[in-house]
Design a protein around this motif. Structure first.
Motif, PDB file in Angstrom:
ATOM      1  N   ALA A 317       1.333  -1.267   0.310  1.00 13.96           N
ATOM      2  CA  ALA A 317      -0.170   0.000  -0.063  1.00 13.96           C
ATOM      3  C   ALA A 317       0.924   1.395  -0.207  1.00 13.96           C
ATOM      4  O   ALA A 317       0.341   1.946  -0.480  1.00 13.96           O
ATOM      5  CB  ALA A 317      -1.147   0.204   1.386  1.00 13.96           C
ATOM      6  N   VAL A 318       2.178   1.644   0.715  1.00 13.36           N
ATOM      7  CA  VAL A 318       3.199   2.003   0.426  1.00 13.36           C
ATOM      8  C   VAL A 318       3.490   2.563  -0.366  1.00 13.36           C
ATOM      9  O   VAL A 318       3.630   4.070  -1.017  1.00 13.36           O
ATOM     10  CB  VAL A 318       4.090   2.150   1.692  1.00 13.36           C
ATOM     11  CG1 VAL A 318       5.067   3.599   1.692  1.00 13.36           C
ATOM     12  CG2 VAL A 318       3.351   2.153   3.527  1.00 13.36           C
ATOM     13  N   ALA A 341      11.134  10.815   1.452  1.00 16.15           N
ATOM     14  CA  ALA A 341      12.114  10.401   2.280  1.00 16.15           C
ATOM     15  C   ALA A 341      11.507   9.392   3.691  1.00 16.15           C
ATOM     16  O   ALA A 341      10.276  10.145   3.917  1.00 16.15           O
ATOM     17  CB  ALA A 341      12.464  11.482   3.044  1.00 16.15           C
ATOM     18  N   LEU A 342      11.987   8.376   4.726  1.00 14.03           N
ATOM     19  CA  LEU A 342      11.144   7.879   4.463  1.00 14.03           C
ATOM     20  C   LEU A 342      11.748   7.528   6.470  1.00 14.03           C
ATOM     21  O   LEU A 342      13.171   8.539   6.580  1.00 14.03           O
ATOM     22  CB  LEU A 342      11.053   6.074   4.153  1.00 14.03           C
ATOM     23  CG  LEU A 342      10.728   5.872   4.191  1.00 14.03           C
ATOM     24  CD1 LEU A 342      11.133   6.076   2.771  1.00 14.03           C
ATOM     25  CD2 LEU A 342      10.041   4.501   4.306  1.00 14.03           C
ATOM     26  N   SER A 343      10.955   8.362   7.121  1.00 14.87           N
ATOM     27  CA  SER A 343      12.048   8.694   8.849  1.00 14.87           C
ATOM     28  C   SER A 343      10.868   7.981  10.085  1.00 14.87           C
ATOM     29  O   SER A 343       9.445   7.854   9.806  1.00 14.87           O
ATOM     30  CB  SER A 343      11.697   9.924   9.140  1.00 14.87           C
ATOM     31  OG  SER A 343      10.930  10.744   8.692  1.00 14.87           O
ATOM     32  N   ALA A 348       5.136   6.919  14.805  1.00 13.39           N
ATOM     33  CA  ALA A 348       4.416   6.176  13.213  1.00 13.39           C
ATOM     34  C   ALA A 348       6.476   6.656  12.726  1.00 13.39           C
ATOM     35  O   ALA A 348       7.222   7.066  12.824  1.00 13.39           O
ATOM     36  CB  ALA A 348       3.306   7.584  13.582  1.00 13.39           C
ATOM     37  N   ILE A 349       5.923   5.796  10.965  1.00 16.79           N
ATOM     38  CA  ILE A 349       6.412   5.720  10.215  1.00 16.79           C
ATOM     39  C   ILE A 349       5.865   7.155   9.661  1.00 16.79           C
ATOM     40  O   ILE A 349       5.468   7.334   8.920  1.00 16.79           O
ATOM     41  CB  ILE A 349       6.375   4.229   9.321  1.00 16.79           C
ATOM     42  CG1 ILE A 349       8.093   3.476  10.308  1.00 16.79           C
ATOM     43  CG2 ILE A 349       8.126   4.946   8.125  1.00 16.79           C
ATOM     44  CD1 ILE A 349       8.945   3.834  11.104  1.00 16.79           C
ATOM     45  N   ARG A 350       6.801   8.278   8.993  1.00 17.06           N
ATOM     46  CA  ARG A 350       6.430   8.690   8.280  1.00 17.06           C
ATOM     47  C   ARG A 350       7.106   8.395   6.786  1.00 17.06           C
ATOM     48  O   ARG A 350       8.725   8.888   6.595  1.00 17.06           O
ATOM     49  CB  ARG A 350       6.754  10.625   8.220  1.00 17.06           C
ATOM     50  CG  ARG A 350       6.439  11.759   8.006  1.00 17.06           C
ATOM     51  CD  ARG A 350       7.387  13.128   8.591  1.00 17.06           C
ATOM     52  NE  ARG A 350       7.261  14.303   7.771  1.00 17.06           N
ATOM     53  CZ  ARG A 350       6.027  15.177   7.975  1.00 17.06           C
ATOM     54  NH1 ARG A 350       5.527  14.828   8.882  1.00 17.06           N
ATOM     55  NH2 ARG A 350       6.169  16.048   7.274  1.00 17.06           N
ATOM     56  N   VAL A 351       6.123   8.598   5.753  1.00 13.58           N
ATOM     57  CA  VAL A 351       6.524   8.752   4.508  1.00 13.58           C
ATOM     58  C   VAL A 351       6.943   9.905   3.492  1.00 13.58           C
ATOM     59  O   VAL A 351       5.367  10.211   3.669  1.00 13.58           O
ATOM     60  CB  VAL A 351       6.045   7.753   3.646  1.00 13.58           C
ATOM     61  CG1 VAL A 351       6.847   7.514   2.234  1.00 13.58           C
ATOM     62  CG2 VAL A 351       6.988   6.446   4.222  1.00 13.58           C
ATOM     63  N   ILE A 399       2.150  13.757   2.614  1.00 13.74           N
ATOM     64  CA  ILE A 399       2.852  13.324   3.587  1.00 13.74           C
ATOM     65  C   ILE A 399       2.413  11.766   4.094  1.00 13.74           C
ATOM     66  O   ILE A 399       0.914  11.813   4.674  1.00 13.74           O
ATOM     67  CB  ILE A 399       2.767  14.803   4.792  1.00 13.74           C
ATOM     68  CG1 ILE A 399       4.103  15.450   3.787  1.00 13.74           C
ATOM     69  CG2 ILE A 399       3.332  13.685   6.065  1.00 13.74           C
ATOM     70  CD1 ILE A 399       4.151  16.523   5.306  1.00 13.74           C
ATOM     71  N   LEU A 400       2.692  10.944   4.652  1.00 11.14           N
ATOM     72  CA  LEU A 400       1.629   9.861   4.524  1.00 11.14           C
ATOM     73  C   LEU A 400       2.731   9.701   6.125  1.00 11.14           C
ATOM     74  O   LEU A 400       3.863   8.796   6.194  1.00 11.14           O
ATOM     75  CB  LEU A 400       2.238   8.685   3.615  1.00 11.14           C
ATOM     76  CG  LEU A 400       1.092   6.979   4.218  1.00 11.14           C
ATOM     77  CD1 LEU A 400      -0.017   7.268   4.063  1.00 11.14           C
ATOM     78  CD2 LEU A 400       1.997   6.048   2.983  1.00 11.14           C
ATOM     79  N   THR A 401       1.495   9.087   7.144  1.00 14.23           N
ATOM     80  CA  THR A 401       2.172   8.661   8.443  1.00 14.23           C
ATOM     81  C   THR A 401       1.474   7.413   8.739  1.00 14.23           C
ATOM     82  O   THR A 401       0.133   6.815   8.940  1.00 14.23           O
ATOM     83  CB  THR A 401       1.797   9.320   9.804  1.00 14.23           C
ATOM     84  OG1 THR A 401       2.545  11.121   9.127  1.00 14.23           O
ATOM     85  CG2 THR A 401       2.216   9.008  10.658  1.00 14.23           C
ATOM     86  N   VAL A 402       2.563   6.001   8.814  1.00 13.23           N
ATOM     87  CA  VAL A 402       2.260   4.908   9.944  1.00 13.23           C
ATOM     88  C   VAL A 402       2.325   4.196  10.762  1.00 13.23           C
ATOM     89  O   VAL A 402       3.367   4.452  10.905  1.00 13.23           O
ATOM     90  CB  VAL A 402       2.713   3.720   8.223  1.00 13.23           C
ATOM     91  CG1 VAL A 402       1.502   2.705   9.108  1.00 13.23           C
ATOM     92  CG2 VAL A 402       2.230   4.089   7.037  1.00 13.23           C
TER      93      VAL A 402
END
Length: 437
Positions: A317-318, A341-343, A348-351, A399-402
């Motif tokens: 999905a990401v 950037a993945l952090s 949470a993981i921020r993409v 910005i995606l926050t998982v």
């Protein structure tokens, strides 16, 4: 009763009247401040720190008099870093000092003590706000002068705190009720949005299958047919020319490359073999090839490949969300640089997919299906997605926050399958941005 006592009583009554019927606490505090300063006690800075009902580890400060960092734009602050953390934790119900600059109780590693110096606050009175034995926050009164407050002033501060504590409690309970009602309505709205979004995503997937069929028919099948006819002709020649054979070889090579691209778009093999970061890097290369301008690309991952340790459905999905964001940036923004950037931030993981394009708003609006796909995919994995446009008008971000909790294995599907829509009724982990940028 002395005249001074009568005046004090009148001002206590004025404070009570200021509280009654007013829902904006800033207005209430301003009214209280006027009544306090005119007769009860002098101050240069006054604020009320209120512990958040939804998160007892945080508080917000509403202030009057000298403006400081504490009350900046309703900023939430962590209790453990407050100079009055002992009070907010319930360890003490009163703190007084003749000089806060020299008092070690207010200064420790990480303390939000900068306003004490910047606002020149020396004498301070802090009184806990309590209702039913629960600490709601603190009333804080400060003076530029050293040793400005007496025991009598402390008693006045206690009386003021006792007057406003029930009001703050009632305001907090009312706010909690309002938030609960909004949350219930939002949940119903998200359910409906998610159902509609799932329908749109299903339609989009069917449209994608039709597009792949057209590509295979119009492109690959046409090339293979041409190769077949040419080989048939060459079979009738005893010694075919090298130039003819080279042409057949080039056509076969081109067909293989086109077919490989179609397959990779349908199922990202790099994701299975090498992980999310490599799959995104390969997607960046594919998306920017053959474009009429140079586009610089980059990807960074400071999470130590955390995504690859999670469920496959999350990784897929990401990847699809990043793929959609990159494709939209290339097609519509006019960008010359794209970065991913993945952090990791807290739990949470921020993409973050960024581009320097000059047409982010118009570009996204020209691709509403892509935006809807991103939102629905984010909902299905309990993530949040935000579309942010730089104030300058140049450049935008997806910005995606998982949440890390979503990365845990939860009935991982076969790697050959896209996520299904089973259980959509309970997949309400995300807050959607309803306005496309």
């Amino acid at each position: 009763m002395s005249d001074r006592d009568a005046i004090k009583l009148e001002h206590y009554l004025a404070i009570s009247r200021a509280i009654g019927g007013e829902l904006d606490f800033q207005n209430v505090l301003n009214r209280i401040a006027g009544a306090v300063k005119s007769t009860l006690l002098d101050y240069d800075h006054m604020d009320v720190a209120v512990i958040l009902p939804s998160d007892k580890s945080m508080h917000v400060a509403i202030e009057t008099g000298v403006k400081t960092f504490w009350g900046q734009d309703g900023k939430y602050q962590e209790n453990k870093y407050s100079p009055i953390r002992q009070m907010l934790s319930g360890a003490v119900d009163l703190l007084t000092t003749g000089d806060a600059w020299e008092d070690s109780r207010f200064h420790f590693e990480g303390s939000f003590d900068e306003p004490i110096f910047a606002a020149n606050l020396h004498s301070r009175i802090h009184v806990a706000l309590n209702v039913h034995g629960e600490v709601l926050g603190a009333l804080n009164i400060s003076s530029h002068k050293k040793d400005a407050y007496s025991t009598q002033d402390v008693e006045v501060a206690r009386n003021i705190a006792d007057l406003i504590s029930p009001y703050i409690y009632a305001l907090s309970m009312g706010e909690q009720a309002r938030v609960s009602a909004l949350a219930e309505g939002a949940a119903r709205g998200r359910e409906q949005s998610l159902r509609l979004g799932a329908q749109k995503l299903t339609e989009a997937m069917e449209a994608e299958r039709q597009r792949l069929g057209m590509e295979l028919h119009d492109q690959t099948l046409a090339d293979l047919s041409a190769i077949y006819r040419r080989v048939e002709r060459l079979a009738e020649v005893s010694q075919p020319e090298g130039r003819e054979l080279r042409h057949v070889s080039d056509t076969i090579s081109r067909s293989m490359a086109e077919l490989r691209g179609i397959i990779e778009n349908a199922k990202p093999g790099v994701l299975d073999l090498f992980g999310l970061t490599q799959a995104i890097e390969a997607q960046l290369i594919r998306s920017t090839q053959g474009v009429d301008r140079q586009i610089a690309t980059s990807i960074t991952d400071s999470t130590n490949n955390a995504m690859d340790r999670g469920a496959y459905r999350i990784r897929l999905a990401v990847f699809r969300i990043v793929q959609e964001a990159v494709t939209n940036a290339v097609k519509h923004s006019g960008c010359r640089a794209i970065s991913v950037a993945l952090s990791q931030e807290n739990d949470a993981i921020r993409v973050e997919v960024s581009n320097d394009g000059v047409e982010p708003a118009e570009g996204w609006r020209r691709s509403p299906r892509g935006v809807n796909n991103i939102k629905v995919r984010a909902d299905l994995i309990g993530a949040t997605v935000d579309f942010v446009r730089n104030p300058s008008g140049t450049g935008s971000k997806t910005i995606l926050t998982v949440p890390l909790a979503e990365l845990e294995e939860q009935g991982e599907p076969d790697a050959d399958e896209e996520p299904t829509f089973q259980g959509l009724e309970t997949a309400f982990g995300a807050k959607l941005q309803t306005e496309d940028i």
